[in-house]
Motif scaffolding. Structure first.
Motif, PDB file in Angstrom:
ATOM      1  N   LYS A   1       0.861  -1.203   0.000  1.00 46.57           N
ATOM      2  CA  LYS A   1       0.000   0.000   0.000  1.00 46.57           C
ATOM      3  C   LYS A   1       0.886   1.238   0.000  1.00 46.57           C
ATOM      4  O   LYS A   1       1.643   1.462   0.940  1.00 46.57           O
ATOM      5  CB  LYS A   1      -0.924  -0.004   1.234  1.00 46.57           C
ATOM      6  CG  LYS A   1      -1.599   1.336   1.536  1.00 46.57           C
ATOM      7  CD  LYS A   1      -2.628   1.765   0.509  1.00 46.57           C
ATOM      8  CE  LYS A   1      -2.758   3.282   0.345  1.00 46.57           C
ATOM      9  NZ  LYS A   1      -3.219   4.050   1.454  1.00 46.57           N
TER      10      LYS A   1
ATOM     11  N   GLY B   1      -0.624   8.332  -1.348  1.00 45.04           N
ATOM     12  CA  GLY B   1      -0.296   9.388  -2.304  1.00 45.04           C
ATOM     13  C   GLY B   1       0.905  10.181  -1.813  1.00 45.04           C
ATOM     14  O   GLY B   1       1.775  10.558  -2.593  1.00 45.04           O
TER      15      GLY B   1
ATOM     16  N   GLY C   1      -3.978  10.940  -1.854  1.00 46.88           N
ATOM     17  CA  GLY C   1      -3.942  12.100  -0.949  1.00 46.88           C
ATOM     18  C   GLY C   1      -2.974  13.203  -1.370  1.00 46.88           C
ATOM     19  O   GLY C   1      -3.098  14.335  -0.910  1.00 46.88           O
TER      20      GLY C   1
ATOM     21  N   ARG D   1      -8.423  14.765  -1.696  1.00 44.19           N
ATOM     22  CA  ARG D   1      -9.111  13.960  -0.684  1.00 44.19           C
ATOM     23  C   ARG D   1     -10.558  14.421  -0.569  1.00 44.19           C
ATOM     24  O   ARG D   1     -10.806  15.613  -0.353  1.00 44.19           O
ATOM     25  CB  ARG D   1      -8.462  14.149   0.680  1.00 44.19           C
ATOM     26  CG  ARG D   1      -7.283  13.261   0.938  1.00 44.19           C
ATOM     27  CD  ARG D   1      -6.820  13.439   2.381  1.00 44.19           C
ATOM     28  NE  ARG D   1      -5.399  13.240   2.496  1.00 44.19           N
ATOM     29  CZ  ARG D   1      -4.816  12.057   2.536  1.00 44.19           C
ATOM     30  NH1 ARG D   1      -5.547  10.967   2.503  1.00 44.19           N
ATOM     31  NH2 ARG D   1      -3.507  11.968   2.640  1.00 44.19           N
TER      32      ARG D   1
ATOM     33  N   ASP E   1     -15.226  12.288  -3.265  1.00 48.71           N
ATOM     34  CA  ASP E   1     -14.587  10.966  -3.202  1.00 48.71           C
ATOM     35  C   ASP E   1     -14.323  10.405  -4.601  1.00 48.71           C
ATOM     36  O   ASP E   1     -13.302   9.764  -4.835  1.00 48.71           O
ATOM     37  CB  ASP E   1     -15.454  10.001  -2.392  1.00 48.71           C
ATOM     38  CG  ASP E   1     -15.273  10.207  -0.891  1.00 48.71           C
ATOM     39  OD1 ASP E   1     -14.267  10.828  -0.488  1.00 48.71           O
ATOM     40  OD2 ASP E   1     -16.127   9.729  -0.123  1.00 48.71           O
TER      41      ASP E   1
ATOM     42  N   SER F   1     -11.691   1.470  -4.079  1.00 55.13           N
ATOM     43  CA  SER F   1     -12.643   0.357  -4.120  1.00 55.13           C
ATOM     44  C   SER F   1     -13.756   0.635  -5.129  1.00 55.13           C
ATOM     45  O   SER F   1     -14.614  -0.208  -5.364  1.00 55.13           O
ATOM     46  CB  SER F   1     -13.269   0.182  -2.735  1.00 55.13           C
ATOM     47  OG  SER F   1     -14.030   1.347  -2.422  1.00 55.13           O
TER      48      SER F   1
ATOM     49  N   ASN G   1     -15.956   2.846  -4.521  1.00 57.74           N
ATOM     50  CA  ASN G   1     -17.073   3.353  -3.710  1.00 57.74           C
ATOM     51  C   ASN G   1     -16.669   4.575  -2.897  1.00 57.74           C
ATOM     52  O   ASN G   1     -15.630   4.547  -2.228  1.00 57.74           O
ATOM     53  CB  ASN G   1     -17.534   2.282  -2.707  1.00 57.74           C
ATOM     54  CG  ASN G   1     -17.940   1.019  -3.403  1.00 57.74           C
ATOM     55  OD1 ASN G   1     -18.915   0.988  -4.138  1.00 57.74           O
ATOM     56  ND2 ASN G   1     -17.161  -0.027  -3.208  1.00 57.74           N
TER      57      ASN G   1
ATOM     58  N   THR H   1      -8.270   4.198   0.536  1.00 59.14           N
ATOM     59  CA  THR H   1      -7.419   3.241  -0.166  1.00 59.14           C
ATOM     60  C   THR H   1      -6.776   2.255   0.825  1.00 59.14           C
ATOM     61  O   THR H   1      -6.309   1.203   0.399  1.00 59.14           O
ATOM     62  CB  THR H   1      -6.349   3.954  -1.019  1.00 59.14           C
ATOM     63  OG1 THR H   1      -5.673   4.898  -0.215  1.00 59.14           O
ATOM     64  CG2 THR H   1      -6.971   4.649  -2.215  1.00 59.14           C
TER      65      THR H   1
HETATM   66  N1  UDP Z   1     -11.518   7.165  -2.120  1.00 62.53           N
HETATM   67  C1  UDP Z   1     -12.835   6.710  -2.115  1.00 62.53           C
HETATM   68  N2  UDP Z   1     -13.072   5.362  -2.062  1.00 62.53           N
HETATM   69  C2  UDP Z   1     -12.087   4.449  -2.029  1.00 62.53           C
HETATM   70  C3  UDP Z   1     -10.737   4.906  -2.010  1.00 62.53           C
HETATM   71  C4  UDP Z   1     -10.491   6.263  -2.066  1.00 62.53           C
HETATM   72  O1  UDP Z   1     -13.762   7.512  -2.155  1.00 62.53           O
HETATM   73  O2  UDP Z   1     -12.365   3.233  -2.013  1.00 62.53           O
HETATM   74  C5  UDP Z   1     -11.240   8.623  -2.278  1.00 62.53           C
HETATM   75  C6  UDP Z   1     -11.336   9.412  -0.989  1.00 62.53           C
HETATM   76  O3  UDP Z   1     -11.871  10.693  -1.287  1.00 62.53           O
HETATM   77  C7  UDP Z   1      -9.891   9.559  -0.576  1.00 62.53           C
HETATM   78  C8  UDP Z   1      -9.196   9.701  -1.917  1.00 62.53           C
HETATM   79  O4  UDP Z   1      -9.921   8.820  -2.765  1.00 62.53           O
HETATM   80  O5  UDP Z   1      -9.659  10.683   0.233  1.00 62.53           O
HETATM   81  C9  UDP Z   1      -7.729   9.335  -1.906  1.00 62.53           C
HETATM   82  O6  UDP Z   1      -7.505   8.127  -1.216  1.00 62.53           O
HETATM   83  P1  UDP Z   1      -6.778   8.074   0.223  1.00 62.53           P
HETATM   84  O7  UDP Z   1      -7.152   9.261   1.037  1.00 62.53           O
HETATM   85  O8  UDP Z   1      -7.054   6.734   0.817  1.00 62.53           O
HETATM   86  O9  UDP Z   1      -5.261   8.182  -0.234  1.00 62.53           O
HETATM   87  P2  UDP Z   1      -3.904   8.147   0.654  1.00 62.53           P
HETATM   88  O10 UDP Z   1      -4.214   8.710   2.011  1.00 62.53           O
HETATM   89  O11 UDP Z   1      -3.482   6.721   0.729  1.00 62.53           O
HETATM   90  O12 UDP Z   1      -2.965   8.975  -0.161  1.00 62.53           O
END
Ligand code: UDP
Length: 242
Positions: A11, A14, A54, A58, A73, A134, A136, A141
């Motif tokens: 994993k 971002g 991210g 976000r 999202d 996902s 959704n 993530t």
């Molecule tokens: N997101 C979502 N559904 C998911 C995965 C991600 O809606 O199944 C959106 C959510 O808005 C999230 C953004 O994608 O803030 C980026 O993913 P995440 O914040 O998990 O990224 P990371 O913190 O790992 O960079």
């Protein structure tokens, strides 16, 4: 030293791809990560990757500023695809075969997510990068990583971070802070240790998937982790401080 892991799910947040930029993608950092991934793939470990978004967008943050949450999202999920394609490009330049699969169909740029096909790619030694989370809204993530790990039967989730594990207090504030070598899921949930969000932890607990939290910025750490060296904190066993 034990046998190396056969199939892992990495994993990458971002932020891990952003380096010190504050926003977006630092191609040099992504190239370095790709080089480490290439090493473990070439030594025979099957690698699937879930990338975050991210560093670009976000949904929660946008919704705090007034945007409809689900729309935010979706934008966040699309942001993860930019990261996935960047990573794919860096890996392919190192002659690693890859496939990006997205949970939101965009067939001109990537395959749709098909579980059995993803497994087949892995068996053929291709790195599978899962984009668009996902599919959704209201998920993360991290939760996607737990879900995909369960679906593809990964032995472990490698959660790459900027710290070398989980501590009993903030090591920046408390010099006596102790790093956990192992932690159990219930402890992470009840102590709200924020290793991953609670949905992700619950999914890992139910499916018995260990999570290794380690520092990605130390060169060679992915390789060490694959060999089972005790770097970082592993969630899934008993609690032990080092
Ligand atoms: N997101 C979502 N559904 C998911 C995965 C991600 O809606 O199944 C959106 C959510 O808005 C999230 C953004 O994608 O803030 C980026 O993913 P995440 O914040 O998990 O990224 P990371 O913190 O790992 O960079």
């Amino acid at each position: 030293m034990g046998k190396p892991y056969g199939r892992i799910l990495l994993k990458l947040s971002g932020e891990a791809l952003m380096g010190n930029l504050g926003y977006g993608i630092d191609p040099k950092v992504v190239q370095e990560i790709a080089a480490e991934v290439a090493e473990i793939v070439k030594s025979g470990t099957q690698v699937a990757i879930v990338v975050g978004g991210g560093n670009i967008f976000r949904g929660v943050k946008a919704s705090a500023a007034g945007m409809d949450r689900a729309t935010g999202d979706y934008i966040g999920m699309i942001a993860t695809v930019m990261n996935a394609l960047t990573l794919q490009d860096c890996l392919e330049r190192l002659e690693v075969q890859t496939r990006v699969q997205t949970a939101i169909a965009m067939q001109e740029v990537a395959e749709p997510y098909i579980r059995r096909r993803a497994i087949r790619h892995l068996e053929k030694g291709r790195v599978v990068i899962f984009g668009a989370g996902s599919g959704n809204p209201f998920f993360t993530t991290d939760t996607t990583a737990a879900l995909r790990a369960a679906e593809i039967d990964a032995e472990v989730i490698f959660k790459a971070t900027k710290v070398d594990g989980v501590y009993d207090s903030d090591p920046h504030v408390n010099p006596q802070a102790k790093r956990y070598q192992t932690l159990n899921y219930v402890h992470v949930l009840t102590q709200d240790l924020r290793v991953m969000d609670s949905t992700a932890i619950a999914l890992c607990k139910e499916n018995n998937i260990p999570i290794l939290i380690f520092d990605l910025s130390v060169r060679g750490n992915i390789q060490r982790a694959v060999m089972g060296e005790s770097i970082g904190t592993i969630v899934g066993g008993f609690c032990e401080v080092s």
